[in-house]
Scaffold this motif. Structure first.
Motif, short mmCIF file in Angstrom:
data_model
loop_
_atom_site.label_atom_id
_atom_site.label_comp_id
_atom_site.label_asym_id
_atom_site.label_seq_id
_atom_site.Cartn_x
_atom_site.Cartn_y
_atom_site.Cartn_z
N GLY A 236 1.61 -25.56 -26.80
CA GLY A 236 0.80 -26.39 -25.91
C GLY A 236 1.40 -26.62 -24.54
O GLY A 236 1.12 -27.64 -23.90
N LEU A 237 2.19 -25.68 -24.07
CA LEU A 237 2.82 -25.84 -22.76
C LEU A 237 1.76 -25.94 -21.66
O LEU A 237 0.91 -25.07 -21.51
N LYS A 238 1.82 -27.01 -20.90
CA LYS A 238 0.94 -27.19 -19.75
C LYS A 238 1.71 -27.97 -18.69
O LYS A 238 2.07 -29.13 -18.91
N LEU A 239 1.97 -27.35 -17.59
CA LEU A 239 2.77 -27.96 -16.53
C LEU A 239 1.88 -28.84 -15.65
O LEU A 239 0.72 -28.53 -15.42
N PRO A 240 2.43 -29.93 -15.14
CA PRO A 240 1.63 -30.83 -14.30
C PRO A 240 1.31 -30.20 -12.94
O PRO A 240 2.13 -29.46 -12.38
N ALA A 241 0.13 -30.50 -12.44
CA ALA A 241 -0.29 -29.98 -11.14
C ALA A 241 0.37 -30.77 -10.01
O ALA A 241 0.82 -31.90 -10.20
N HIS A 242 0.45 -30.13 -8.85
CA HIS A 242 0.96 -30.77 -7.63
C HIS A 242 2.31 -31.43 -7.87
O HIS A 242 2.57 -32.55 -7.41
N THR A 243 3.18 -30.74 -8.60
CA THR A 243 4.50 -31.28 -8.93
C THR A 243 5.54 -30.18 -8.82
O THR A 243 5.34 -29.09 -9.36
N PHE A 244 6.61 -30.47 -8.11
CA PHE A 244 7.73 -29.52 -8.03
C PHE A 244 8.68 -29.75 -9.20
O PHE A 244 8.57 -30.71 -9.94
N TYR A 245 9.62 -28.82 -9.38
CA TYR A 245 10.69 -28.89 -10.39
C TYR A 245 10.16 -28.76 -11.83
O TYR A 245 10.85 -29.11 -12.78
N VAL A 246 8.94 -28.22 -11.97
CA VAL A 246 8.35 -28.07 -13.31
C VAL A 246 9.00 -26.93 -14.09
O VAL A 246 8.76 -26.80 -15.30
N ASP A 247 9.81 -26.10 -13.44
CA ASP A 247 10.48 -25.02 -14.16
C ASP A 247 11.38 -25.58 -15.26
O ASP A 247 11.62 -24.92 -16.27
N ASN A 248 11.86 -26.82 -15.08
CA ASN A 248 12.66 -27.45 -16.13
C ASN A 248 11.84 -27.71 -17.38
O ASN A 248 12.33 -27.54 -18.51
N ILE A 249 10.59 -28.09 -17.22
CA ILE A 249 9.70 -28.29 -18.37
C ILE A 249 9.43 -26.95 -19.04
O ILE A 249 9.42 -26.83 -20.26
N PHE A 250 9.22 -25.92 -18.23
CA PHE A 250 8.90 -24.58 -18.73
C PHE A 250 9.98 -24.07 -19.68
O PHE A 250 9.67 -23.48 -20.72
N VAL A 251 11.23 -24.29 -19.35
CA VAL A 251 12.30 -23.77 -20.21
C VAL A 251 12.66 -24.72 -21.34
O VAL A 251 13.15 -24.29 -22.39
N TYR A 252 12.42 -26.01 -21.17
CA TYR A 252 12.87 -27.02 -22.14
C TYR A 252 11.87 -27.26 -23.27
O TYR A 252 12.24 -27.25 -24.45
N GLN A 253 10.62 -27.48 -22.91
CA GLN A 253 9.64 -27.88 -23.92
C GLN A 253 9.48 -26.88 -25.07
O GLN A 253 9.37 -27.28 -26.23
N PRO A 254 9.47 -25.56 -24.82
CA PRO A 254 9.24 -24.62 -25.92
C PRO A 254 10.45 -24.41 -26.85
O PRO A 254 10.30 -23.80 -27.92
N LEU A 255 11.64 -24.90 -26.50
CA LEU A 255 12.86 -24.54 -27.22
C LEU A 255 12.82 -24.82 -28.73
O LEU A 255 13.25 -23.98 -29.52
N PRO A 256 12.31 -25.96 -29.20
CA PRO A 256 12.30 -26.19 -30.65
C PRO A 256 11.40 -25.22 -31.42
O PRO A 256 11.54 -25.12 -32.65
N TYR A 257 10.53 -24.53 -30.73
CA TYR A 257 9.64 -23.56 -31.40
C TYR A 257 10.29 -22.18 -31.49
O TYR A 257 9.78 -21.30 -32.16
#
Length: 338
Positions: free
Chosen positions: A178-199
């Motif tokens: 369910g990865l979905k990055l927030p709009a109009h927000t910088f530094y979202v690359d941290n979410i991209f690499v972090y959120q999927p890790l437990p899967y």
């Protein structure tokens, strides 16, 4: 199905995007390049359409209203046809030789029925004015040239964290989590690499210098002045990461420790820049961030605060000033801020 989808988020990137696209074309028709024109006002859209016209089997262009870097990544992921998914920023590029090696490994793994959840490769800091290119390698942290799990992971040193530049995820895993990055927000690359890790259950590390991370434009998000102006977006990303997982429920100890250290670095970066701003509002925001973590997970809060980089961050004391200096050094070392 394509083997690899690479999304290039573009906003007013006409002056430099060709290097990114050209470096990826060598991947051939097993690779698709998704250029997402995120409401650009320059000739980005025209350049993108030109590539699609010349390379219709490789390049696809999506024009959309401006939604920011995260929304452009979301669009790329939603439209990806590849088994694997990667993001290459429009001012960065990849090594054609390393790309060929990576494509071969992905192809071989897929044909053998051993598709992995996450492939990791090295990246290179290409910073303006520096003759020596700093390479971030994972050879001391990850087993090489074989499929492995989290139990096989060794110790990650400072500056050796997996960032968007080094990560190639299995596309279905990103969709399923369910990865979905927030709009109009910088530094979202941290979410991209972090959120999927437990899967992620299976990984593969290829010791090649694949990604070239360019640093030097004055308007880049890692420019210190820009970070100060966008600190609220950094805090937003920090909160999303805190909320994304209950780390106490992660059973694998090595994965839990890695994610805890990553969150610790995120808390340090946010705190350091709020302290550097130095006004009462910034100190209040720092305290609110730590309180947010405390309310979500008291045990995790205590563990991170007990770390030398998580100590009260009170810059009025001698120890506090040393902590801030250490945190600033670490944040620059890992993320190349400044």
């Amino acid at each position: 199905m394509k083997l690899l989808s690479v999304t290039i988020p573009c906003y007013n990137s006409g002056a430099y995007m060709r290097r990114a696209v050209d470096s990826l074309l060598s991947g051939g028709e097993d690779l698709e390049i998704l250029i997402v024109d995120d409401g650009s006002k320059d000739d980005t859209g025209r350049i993108a359409d030109e590539y699609e016209r010349i390379y219709p089997e490789i390049v696809r262009v999506i024009h959309q209203e401006n939604g920011g870097h995260g929304e452009a990544v979301n669009t790329g992921l939603k439209n990806a046809r590849g088994l694997y998914f990667k993001v290459v920023d429009s001012d960065d590029w990849v090594s054609e030789k390393a790309l060929a090696e990576m494509m071969k490994v992905l192809r071989d793994l897929t044909q053998d029925g051993r598709s992995v959840d996450l492939m990791v490769a090295n990246y290179v800091y290409d910073k303006v004015g520096e003759k020596r290119r700093k390479v971030i390698s994972y050879r001391t942290a990850l087993p090489q040239d074989r499929v492995f799990g989290w139990d096989d992971v060794m110790h990650f040193h400072q500056g050796q964290y997996i960032l968007m530049h080094s990560a190639i995820y299995r596309t279905k895993l990103l969709l399923d989590c369910g990865l979905k990055l927030p709009a109009h927000t910088f530094y979202v690359d941290n979410i991209f690499v972090y959120q999927p890790l437990p899967y992620v259950k299976t990984l593969y590390y290829l010791n090649v210098n694949l990604y070239h991370y360019f640093i030097g434009r004055e308007d880049q998000s890692v420019n210190e002045k820009i970070i100060m102006e966008r600190i609220d977006q950094q805090l937003k990303v920090n909160r999303i990461i805190i909320e994304s997982h209950n780390l106490s429920q992660i059973k694998n100890k090595k994965l839990k420790n890695y994610m805890t250290r990553y969150l610790s670095i995120m808390m340090t970066v946010s705190s350091v820049y709020l302290i550097k701003k130095g006004d009462a509002e910034s100190f209040a925001k720092r305290d609110e961030l730590w309180q947010f973590l405390k309310e979500k997970d008291k045990k995790l809060y205590r563990r991170i605060r007990s770390n030398v980089l998580g100590v009260g961050m009170n810059c009025k004391t001698k120890l506090g000033r040393k902590v801030v200096e250490a945190g600033y050094f670490v944040s620059r070392k890992i993320f190349k801020f400044g």
